[in-house]
Design a protein around this motif. Sequence first.
Motif, short mmCIF file in Angstrom:
data_model
loop_
_atom_site.label_atom_id
_atom_site.label_comp_id
_atom_site.label_asym_id
_atom_site.label_seq_id
_atom_site.Cartn_x
_atom_site.Cartn_y
_atom_site.Cartn_z
N ALA A 82 30.66 21.84 147.07
CA ALA A 82 31.93 22.11 146.39
C ALA A 82 32.99 21.10 146.78
N GLN A 83 33.01 20.72 148.06
CA GLN A 83 33.97 19.71 148.52
C GLN A 83 33.71 18.37 147.85
N SER A 84 32.42 18.03 147.68
CA SER A 84 32.07 16.78 146.99
C SER A 84 32.53 16.81 145.54
N LEU A 85 32.46 17.99 144.92
CA LEU A 85 32.98 18.14 143.55
C LEU A 85 34.49 17.92 143.53
N ASP A 86 35.18 18.49 144.53
CA ASP A 86 36.63 18.33 144.65
C ASP A 86 37.01 16.86 144.77
N GLU A 87 36.23 16.14 145.55
CA GLU A 87 36.53 14.73 145.81
C GLU A 87 36.09 13.82 144.68
N GLY A 88 35.36 14.38 143.71
CA GLY A 88 34.90 13.58 142.57
C GLY A 88 33.73 12.68 142.89
N SER A 89 33.09 12.89 144.02
CA SER A 89 31.96 12.04 144.41
C SER A 89 30.63 12.57 143.91
N LEU A 90 30.68 13.71 143.21
CA LEU A 90 29.44 14.34 142.75
C LEU A 90 29.67 14.95 141.37
N ALA A 91 28.73 14.70 140.44
CA ALA A 91 28.79 15.32 139.11
C ALA A 91 28.19 16.72 139.19
N MET A 92 28.55 17.60 138.23
CA MET A 92 28.08 18.97 138.27
C MET A 92 26.56 19.08 138.24
N VAL A 150 19.62 33.81 145.26
CA VAL A 150 18.26 33.81 145.78
C VAL A 150 18.13 34.96 146.76
N ARG A 151 17.06 35.77 146.63
CA ARG A 151 16.83 36.87 147.56
C ARG A 151 15.86 36.42 148.64
N ALA A 152 16.27 36.58 149.90
CA ALA A 152 15.45 36.18 151.04
C ALA A 152 15.79 37.05 152.24
N LEU A 153 14.94 37.03 153.25
CA LEU A 153 15.22 37.79 154.47
C LEU A 153 16.40 37.14 155.19
N LYS A 154 17.32 37.97 155.64
CA LYS A 154 18.54 37.47 156.29
C LYS A 154 18.20 36.81 157.62
N ASN A 155 18.69 35.58 157.81
CA ASN A 155 18.52 34.84 159.07
C ASN A 155 19.62 33.78 159.16
N ALA A 156 19.52 32.88 160.13
CA ALA A 156 20.54 31.82 160.26
C ALA A 156 20.58 30.93 159.04
N GLY A 157 19.44 30.79 158.35
CA GLY A 157 19.37 29.98 157.14
C GLY A 157 20.27 30.51 156.04
N THR A 158 20.50 31.83 156.03
CA THR A 158 21.40 32.43 155.04
C THR A 158 22.80 31.85 155.17
N GLU A 159 23.26 31.70 156.42
CA GLU A 159 24.59 31.12 156.67
C GLU A 159 24.60 29.62 156.37
N LEU A 160 23.47 28.95 156.64
CA LEU A 160 23.38 27.51 156.35
C LEU A 160 23.55 27.24 154.86
N PHE A 161 23.01 28.14 154.02
CA PHE A 161 23.15 27.93 152.58
C PHE A 161 24.60 28.08 152.15
N THR A 162 25.29 29.03 152.73
CA THR A 162 26.72 29.19 152.43
C THR A 162 27.47 27.90 152.79
N ALA A 163 27.13 27.33 153.94
CA ALA A 163 27.75 26.07 154.38
C ALA A 163 27.41 24.93 153.42
N LYS A 164 26.17 24.91 152.93
CA LYS A 164 25.73 23.87 152.00
C LYS A 164 26.53 23.96 150.70
N GLN A 165 26.76 25.17 150.23
CA GLN A 165 27.56 25.33 149.01
C GLN A 165 28.98 24.78 149.21
N ARG A 166 29.56 25.07 150.38
CA ARG A 166 30.92 24.55 150.65
C ARG A 166 30.93 23.04 150.66
N GLU A 167 29.89 22.46 151.24
CA GLU A 167 29.78 20.99 151.31
C GLU A 167 29.69 20.39 149.91
#
Length: 328
Positions: A254-264, A235-252
């Motif tokens: 991905a961790q749920s996928l690792d734990e098997g608590s979330l389907a793809m 997604v293309r957007a203006l760089k701000n703190a929300g840009t980093e929040l999205f990276t954190a959301k992806q990690r969160e």
Amino acid sequence: MARGCEFLGTKIAILGGAMSWVSERNLVSAISNAGGFGVIACGAMTPDLLDAEIAATRALTDKPFGVNLITMHPDLTDLIGVCAKHDVGHVVLAGGLPPPGSIDAIKQSGAKLICFAPALVMAKKLVRSGVDALVVEGNEAGGHIGPVSTSVLAQEILPEIAADTPVFVAGGIGRGEAIAGYLDMGAAGVQLGTRFVCATESIAHEKFKKAFIRASARDAVASVQVDARLPVIPVRALKNAGTELFTAKQREVAQSLDEGSLAMAEAQLQIEHYWAGALRRAVIDGDVEHGSIMAGQSVGMVKAQEPVADIIASLMEEAAAALEKRAA
């Protein structure tokens, strides 16, 4: 452009890019009333919400407009039915190949179908499947983007497709000279989103508009994918703190996928819901620090708030002047 105008039923073959929370009744009707082709961004709307939005847009314009639907929406069939109920003349499908039955359902309603083609092979496949027109959108665009630039896609696709199927070029277009160039290459018209965000008719928050006016092209950056198993469309957007929040959301996620608590499928849906919420916070609430300020690289050409009619008029004057120079 005459071909694009005939296809859309408009005076000017400029489509408004469908931007969630921004491309609603006010902006859409303003674009159509100014001679262009407004497009409602359905996004995550329910069928009832879309029903009300189409009716409200019809109350503001008697000119043609379209509806953009996301292919992964769980209620896609019902949304197509809502468009048919209102005799919407053009449906735009975004987000990948149309699911089985969706093309037939749209065509049976009498609507013309426009789809996005991020590659030549996809363009050919869509044309074979019965799509009436294509939008070729390059990497410079705002919101969800593909990997290839507008100029390269246009060079690849227009010579192969444009003779038989109307093709509208999108991504990074901010001035009429660029419109003239793509028309010269065979495009039937263009699509612009970023350029219309700061229209006086746009309901985007004042802080959102000010962020656009302050920004330069290099401020509109693409999001980063942090896990190969999570095929997140950038997604293309203006760089701000929300840009980093999205990276954190992806990690969160991905961790749920690792734990098997979330389907793809659910993981991808969570990402889409994240964007919808983050975009709303910026556009409607004015949280331009933590929300998502989706913008294309043409944002540097947005200098002030002005009426839609003035934006379209200046674009057409620039395009006409460029074409006259070429003919001289």
